[in-house]
Design a protein around this motif. Structure first.
Motif, short mmCIF file in Angstrom:
data_model
loop_
_atom_site.label_atom_id
_atom_site.label_comp_id
_atom_site.label_asym_id
_atom_site.label_seq_id
_atom_site.Cartn_x
_atom_site.Cartn_y
_atom_site.Cartn_z
N VAL A 60 21.40 -9.09 -19.27
CA VAL A 60 21.77 -9.18 -20.69
C VAL A 60 23.03 -8.37 -20.87
CG1 VAL A 60 21.14 -8.49 -23.04
CG2 VAL A 60 19.45 -9.59 -21.58
N MET A 61 24.06 -9.01 -21.44
CA MET A 61 25.36 -8.37 -21.56
C MET A 61 25.43 -7.41 -22.75
SD MET A 61 27.76 -11.62 -21.02
CE MET A 61 29.03 -10.54 -20.44
N TRP A 93 26.53 4.16 -23.30
CA TRP A 93 26.42 3.37 -22.06
C TRP A 93 26.41 4.19 -20.78
CZ3 TRP A 93 30.85 4.16 -19.35
CH2 TRP A 93 32.08 4.18 -20.00
N THR A 94 26.42 5.51 -20.90
CA THR A 94 26.12 6.31 -19.71
C THR A 94 24.82 7.04 -19.99
OG1 THR A 94 27.49 8.06 -20.56
CG2 THR A 94 28.43 6.76 -18.79
N ASP A 113 24.72 9.27 -10.88
CA ASP A 113 23.35 8.77 -10.67
C ASP A 113 22.76 8.14 -11.93
OD1 ASP A 113 23.48 9.78 -8.08
OD2 ASP A 113 22.89 11.78 -8.76
N SER A 114 23.61 7.82 -12.88
CA SER A 114 23.11 7.27 -14.14
C SER A 114 22.40 5.94 -13.90
CB SER A 114 24.29 7.04 -15.09
OG SER A 114 23.89 6.26 -16.18
N PRO A 115 21.22 5.74 -14.55
CA PRO A 115 20.55 4.43 -14.46
C PRO A 115 21.46 3.31 -14.98
CG PRO A 115 19.20 6.01 -15.71
CD PRO A 115 20.48 6.70 -15.38
N SER A 116 22.48 3.68 -15.76
CA SER A 116 23.40 2.66 -16.28
C SER A 116 24.04 1.86 -15.15
CB SER A 116 24.49 3.32 -17.13
OG SER A 116 23.91 4.01 -18.21
N TYR A 139 22.63 -4.67 -19.16
CA TYR A 139 23.92 -4.10 -18.78
C TYR A 139 24.00 -2.61 -19.19
CZ TYR A 139 28.84 -3.66 -17.77
OH TYR A 139 30.04 -3.25 -17.25
N CYS A 140 24.32 -1.77 -18.22
CA CYS A 140 24.41 -0.31 -18.43
C CYS A 140 23.10 0.28 -18.97
CB CYS A 140 25.56 0.06 -19.37
SG CYS A 140 27.17 -0.18 -18.63
#
Ligand SMILES: NC(=O)c1ccc[n+]([C@@H]2O[C@H](COP(=O)([O-])OP(=O)(O)OC[C@H]3O[C@@H](n4cnc5c(N)ncnc54)[C@H](O)[C@@H]3O)[C@@H](O)[C@H]2O)c1
Ligand SMILES: [Zn+2]
Ligand SMILES: [Zn+2]
Length: 373
Positions: A60-61, A93-94, A113-116, A139-140
């Motif tokens: 999903v964008m 988004w981070t 290491d961000s899950p984003s 997305y992110c």
């Protein structure tokens, strides 16, 4: 109970996006469900859509969104987080990992290491699925082009009362990126001069940030004359219409700033304009690179004058944003009339208008198209 939602989905980088019906799981511990109200279309979405950045799919964008809190997972305390049901939030988004050296130092925009970067929740799973059960990524880890989303509570920032949702959405990417680049990554001194190359949502936000910081000259450069007019209304003092000859553009920037700007922001992500940004700064000046290129792209510069003139090149990610502090601050500036974010919204669309918005962006037309849910 899972919810059914519509979302703009990309099968893989480079594919045409399609609106699909998906199921959205309930939020788990440390997560919340957000009913999305607005999602801007950013050029970073276009880099993925056009296959310039390889990303896993289906996804999903969207990464520039705002909505209202609809449900809280276990352990999310509204009193401690401000995330009460009904509260407007902007999404960051981070999503910080919270453990790495950068996160511990408060520099979440550097978190490796961000899950984003996995486009999954922190535990590696996904809350979105196709009717046949296939996982759909986000997305992110925020995937904002969806009627609702489940996100980590640490990605959601409560916004001040009265903030328009589309303004909150834009604060989540282009505003934080552009304003932060010139006020946080390289804080402009009052009276200094600035050039901005590329006047999309990011570049125009840098113009607004420079005006706030009290820059003496703000020179703006774009190939679209309508963008130059818009920038004037946001505080630009000089305009340069970029043609095919970079030497002419370079001379015009130098002319307007008595030899070159103290800081030149590149907000496109093209080697030619990155090289222009590096070439136009005078001794002691800084080329502030914000635009993102496709992977693998290189730019070059002549080393001797660069070193001899003690020039600098600085990369800025997410405008060095600390979302929990900076997002409400940018919203307060907007509500105060000092950051007219609303002027960046040039089209309001539905989810089915995303591909047309990409087409406009490829041509450099308009600033932000915003999906309104
Ligand atoms: N560093 C970060 O954290 C960060 C965050 C968000 C976006 N970005 C990147 O910033 C860039 C800009 O994003 P945006 O959403 O504002 O993009 P946009 O497409 O809306 O704006 C780009 C602008 O550049 C102009 N332009 C294009 N080619 C030109 C040329 N050769 N000469 C002069 N002007 C030209 C276009 O007319 C347009 O006005 C993208 O690369 C995006 O991925 C970076
Ligand atoms: Zn963006
Ligand atoms: Zn981290």
């Amino acid at each position: 109970m899972p919810t059914t939602i519509r979302a703009a989905v990309l099968e893989r980088s480079g594919a045409v996006s399609r609106v699909e019906e998906l199921t959205l799981d309930e939020p788990r511990a440390g997560e919340i469900r957000v009913r999305m109200l607005a999602s801007g279309v950013c050029h970073s979405d276009l880099h993925v859509r056009d296959g310039e950045w390889d990303r896993p799919g289906p996804v999903v964008m969207g990464h520039e969104g705002a909505g209202v809190v609809e449900a809280l997972g276990d352990g999310v305390d509204p009193a401690a987080t401000g995330l009460e049901v009904g509260r407007l939030v902007a999404l960051a988004w981070t999503v910080p990992c919270g453990r790495c050296r950068s996160c511990r130092g408060g520099r979440t925009w550097e978190c490796p290491d961000s899950p984003s970067y996995t486009h999954r929740m922190a535990d590696g799973s996904s809350r979105l699925h196709r009717p046949d059960g296939q996982d759909v990524l986000s997305y992110c880890a925020i995937g904002t082009m969806a009627e609702a989303q489940v996100v980590s509570a640490v990605a959601a920032v409560p916004m001040p009362d009265g903030t328009p949702p589309e303004v909150a959405a834009l604060i989540g990417c282009c505003v934080a990126t552009g304003v932060g680049a010139v006020t946080k990554t390289v804080p402009l001194e009052a009276g200094s001069s600035l050039a901005v190359i590329g006047l999309g949502g990011v570049g125009l936000s840098a113009v607004m940030g420079a005006a706030l910081a009290g820059a003496s000259r703000i020179v703006v450069v774009d190939r679209n004359p309508a963008k130059l007019d818009l920038a004037r209304g946001l505080g630009a003092t000089d305009t340069v219409l970029a043609g095919s000859d970079a030497a002419i553009t370079l001379a015009a920037i130098r002319d307007a700033t008595g030899g070159g700007p103290d800081v030149c922001v590149e907000a496109i992500g093209l080697p030619a304009t990155i090289e222009l940004a590096i070439a136009c700064v005078p001794a002691g000046g800084t080329a502030l690179l914000v635009g993102m290129t496709p992977y693998g792209v290189r730019a070059s510069f002549e080393v001797f004058p660069f070193v001899d003139g003690a020039r600098r090149i600085v990369g800025s990610n997410y405008g060095s944003a600390m979302p929990a502090v900076d997002f409400p601050h940018y919203a307060a500036l907007h509500l105060d009339g000092r950051l007219p974010v609303n002027r960046l919204v040039t089209a309001r669309i539905g989810l089915d208008g995303v591909e047309l918005a990409f087409e406009r962006m490829r041509r450099g037309e308009g600033v932000r198209s915003v999906v309104i849910f």
